[in-house]
Write an enzyme that holds these catalytic residues in place. Structure first.
Site, PDB file in Angstrom:
ATOM      1  N   ALA A  81       0.860  -1.187   0.000  1.00 46.31           N
ATOM      2  CA  ALA A  81       0.000   0.000   0.000  1.00 46.31           C
ATOM      3  C   ALA A  81       0.890   1.228   0.000  1.00 46.31           C
ATOM      4  CB  ALA A  81      -0.888  -0.013   1.233  1.00 46.31           C
ATOM      5  N   ILE A 107      19.148   0.936   8.977  1.00 40.30           N
ATOM      6  CA  ILE A 107      19.895   0.403  10.122  1.00 40.30           C
ATOM      7  C   ILE A 107      19.017  -0.583  10.889  1.00 40.30           C
ATOM      8  CG2 ILE A 107      21.210   0.979  12.182  1.00 40.30           C
ATOM      9  CD1 ILE A 107      21.301   3.883  11.220  1.00 40.30           C
ATOM     10  N   LYS A 158      10.433   8.494  16.431  1.00 36.53           N
ATOM     11  CA  LYS A 158      11.380   7.373  16.445  1.00 36.53           C
ATOM     12  C   LYS A 158      11.885   7.106  17.857  1.00 36.53           C
ATOM     13  CE  LYS A 158      12.796   8.614  11.751  1.00 36.53           C
ATOM     14  NZ  LYS A 158      13.767   9.447  11.001  1.00 36.53           N
TER      15      LYS A 158
END
Lengths: 435, 435
Positions: A10, A138, A207
């Site tokens: 999507a 990462i 994050k």
């Protein structure tokens, strides 16, 4: 489920197209590693006709991404639409409710709704995976969830936004001011037309909240991340920081102590010999401090087509292998609710830049406020203008680095200086990374 | 199998004791993350009476480690004895043959017998895990096996031996010579009484062969790792390298190209702005270059009680979670046999130090050999001694950095200079890391 892992995609922006390119380019290798083929079978995006450099005619097309979850020929959905809510969230809920695994690069959605989705994934006994949501290529989600799983993590921090790091290292290299570098970065496509999420630290805060939950076993708590960005960093800050032995970086820091949690995204001074000081350009890097492993450092590309696609497909490979478990390293019910640590309760050193009138008595006024607030000064730099006089309109910068002490004292000193006659502008405060 | 993962520990040296301490210290957290308790039930070591700082009376004791594999109350064996063969290998074979998972920190055994053991683990449908065998606490096995799994890895290289890196960075900091720093390192316990495995590069070569197999999907091939160490590095090399913009590091390098494999452990010059140049002391670091993810960099403690125990227990947590698959990222039968690339076929720059008599004609003799071998010189340094004369007994160093070219040309030049009158000693060759 057939032998093939059948994936619906999507969103076909940079990352979505990158996933298709990667699965095409490394097909045979991925099949060897995953133990079975991984194939995109259906896609959905806003504009069917746009040229994305990949052949979409092989895939079923859905105008509405919500229809991907229900397709019988789909085992697993990868969501690359973005946005904390809206169609991305609806698709996540539908996919998990349909008993299918869900992969996403969507940091905003995980930061806001990760707990709800983790619970849904556990109930359905499927995977919720989001390696691409933090630091692009990462493998830091895996590194914390699994690699460092034996450790009590006491702090996790890092450079989590490539746009900010690019801007700061360009400012450093060229002595330019923020606005000029931002404009250039936008011209080159390194910064969005609306860069707010990046440069005000919100992207990094998303994050950070994810990393903190995973590291400390605490429930996601985006709302208590103290977030600021890099708009107020000027070329002079970077120059003075360098003279003092530091680099300026936007750092997301999370710490756990006594069952409490501290989370902050802030421009800060990084000592030149710290690994984060060497992270240049649009790279990302994360440090985790564990009670047995010590300091772990991960660095790599934090965004972009290839690196983000690499993380999305790593998640798909885990799913194909059947190697996955609870999204936040433990069942959602075992995550703890942690009270937030007040910044004032932390100890640290601070960098302060005062824009002051070049008049007699300025130093006395500022240093008196420092003394009254119990802030001890480690070093002070005032680069001279002309001879100061009572009616001077000149402004100069006064840089102060404090000794380690409670952050509340620095906050108090700045409070005392509010409206002070010496000041010609808002003081700039950056914390010093002494981790 | 009960709900508890019941572990037998073979070997109670630093790492074995560390595993017990870690499982004690982080018990509750590990149980939350692993989904069930992990408990040591039986141990074996050479000396039952030695004080290891942990209470062993809780555990069953076996004088012979071989008896651990057969115990009915053991689900999984962690081998921390060491040695490529002998009782470690026997225990590995017995454990896997008994249908139990096997965890090891033993790089020599995995480098030599990893393929056989991987096959045995696949046959028994159990785990063979060895995170602690490479780079201690850094989750690089997981990072390559899973985190970078979507990529074709083109090179993997790094600082894989903490003893060598400690010695080189001490030499750099203090200007000392190798022998002095080694003696000091031995006194401090940072180097073994017999340091051969470390300083001659064998330990790093074991780790490199493992990383290469995992990265490239090639069968383990320890025998073709071109291995040398740091015995011949002198203080002057480090000084001259610094003047040229480099640090000296022992680097293990593996590259895959055209289905062929190149593996070498060698002291080399690392450009100052390369992440490996900042790796100081006993740290380890690994770089992997993937075709989509770009450059990934992992750094952390490569040895020691805590970091190694962290890796061993991370493997146990994976086993407790049931999140594991083939040891080398794909079934052993799908690993390819790769022909070794000859060093001569590689291209690169080289650093050469000639110890020469301080006489006229020396430069002419050496530069003529370079010309005849088609080696192009990028820079040359000769720090003057006294005035050269025909009968001088003085020796001085001549440093040459070559332009990029085929390594065979440098080898040829050195061949041509064998026995040359100008030379007062064996030339020193270090390659330059231009990755």
């Amino acid at each position: 489920m057939t032998d093939v892992l059948r994936v619906a995609l999507a969103g076909l922006g940079t990352v979505g197209a990158g996933v298709i390119k990667l699965l095409d380019a490394n097909r045979e290798l991925i099949e060897r590693r995953a133990g079975r083929p991984i194939e995109v079978v259906a896609v959905s995006a806003r504009d069917r006709s746009r040229d994305r450099g990949v052949d979409l005619s092989r895939f079923a097309w859905e105008d509405d991404p919500a229809d991907l979850a229900a397709r019988e020929d789909v085992d697993c959905v990868a969501e690359l639409i973005g946005g904390a809510d809206g169609s991305a969230l609806a698709l996540a809920r539908d996919t998990l409710a349909a008993g299918k695994s869900f992969v996403t690069a969507n940091k905003a959605m995980i930061a806001h709704h990760g707990l709800e989705l983790a619970e849904a994934a556990e109930k359905a006994k499927v995977a919720l995976k989001y390696e691409a949501a933090v630091a692009g290529g990462i493998p830091v989600i895996k590194g914390l969830r699994e690699g460092a799983a034996a450790n009590e993590i006491t702090s996790v921090y890092g450079i989590l936004n490539g746009t900010c790091n690019y801007i700061l290292t360009e400012m450093e290299a060229k002595g330019s001011d923020f606005a000029d570098v931002l404009a250039e970065a936008q011209r080159l496509g390194y910064a969005e037309a609306d860069p707010t999420f990046d440069i005000d630290g919100i992207d990094a805060a998303h994050k950070l909240a994810i990393l903190a939950s995973l590291s400390f076993g605490t429930a996601l708590d985006f709302d208590t991340v103290a977030t600021s960005g890099i708009r107020r960093v000027i070329a002079e800050d970077i120059l003075e920081a360098r003279a003092l032995g530091f680099k300026v970086r936007l750092v997301g820091t999370a710490e756990a102590a006594g069952g409490k949690l501290f989370q902050r995204v802030h421009a800060c001074l990084v000592p030149r010999d710290h690994p984060l000081a060497h992270v240049a350009g649009s790279l990302n890097a994360i440090v985790a401090q564990g009670n047995f492993v010590g300091r772990l450092f991960f660095e790599g590309a934090g965004a972009g087509e290839g690196p983000t696609a690499s993380a999305v497909v790593a998640d798909l490979i885990d799913i194909a292998r059947g190697e996955y478990g609870p999204a936040f390293a433990m069942p959602h019910a075992r995550l703890t609710q942690a009270e937030a640590i007040e910044a004032g309760d932390r100890r640290g050193r601070a960098y302060l830049r005062f824009t002051v009138h070049d008049r007699p008595g300025v130093l006395a006024e500022i240093t008196a406020a420092m003394r009254d607030a119990n802030v001890s000064i480690e070093s002070m730099i005032q680069r001279g203008g002309a001879e100061p006089s009572e009616d001077s309109d000149d402004v100069v910068s006064l840089i102060i680095v404090t000794h380690e002490g409670p952050e509340r004292c620095v906050i108090d000193a700045l409070e005392r200086l509010k409206g002070a006659q010496s000041l010609a502008g808002e003081p700039m405060l950056m914390h010093i990374l002494d981790l």
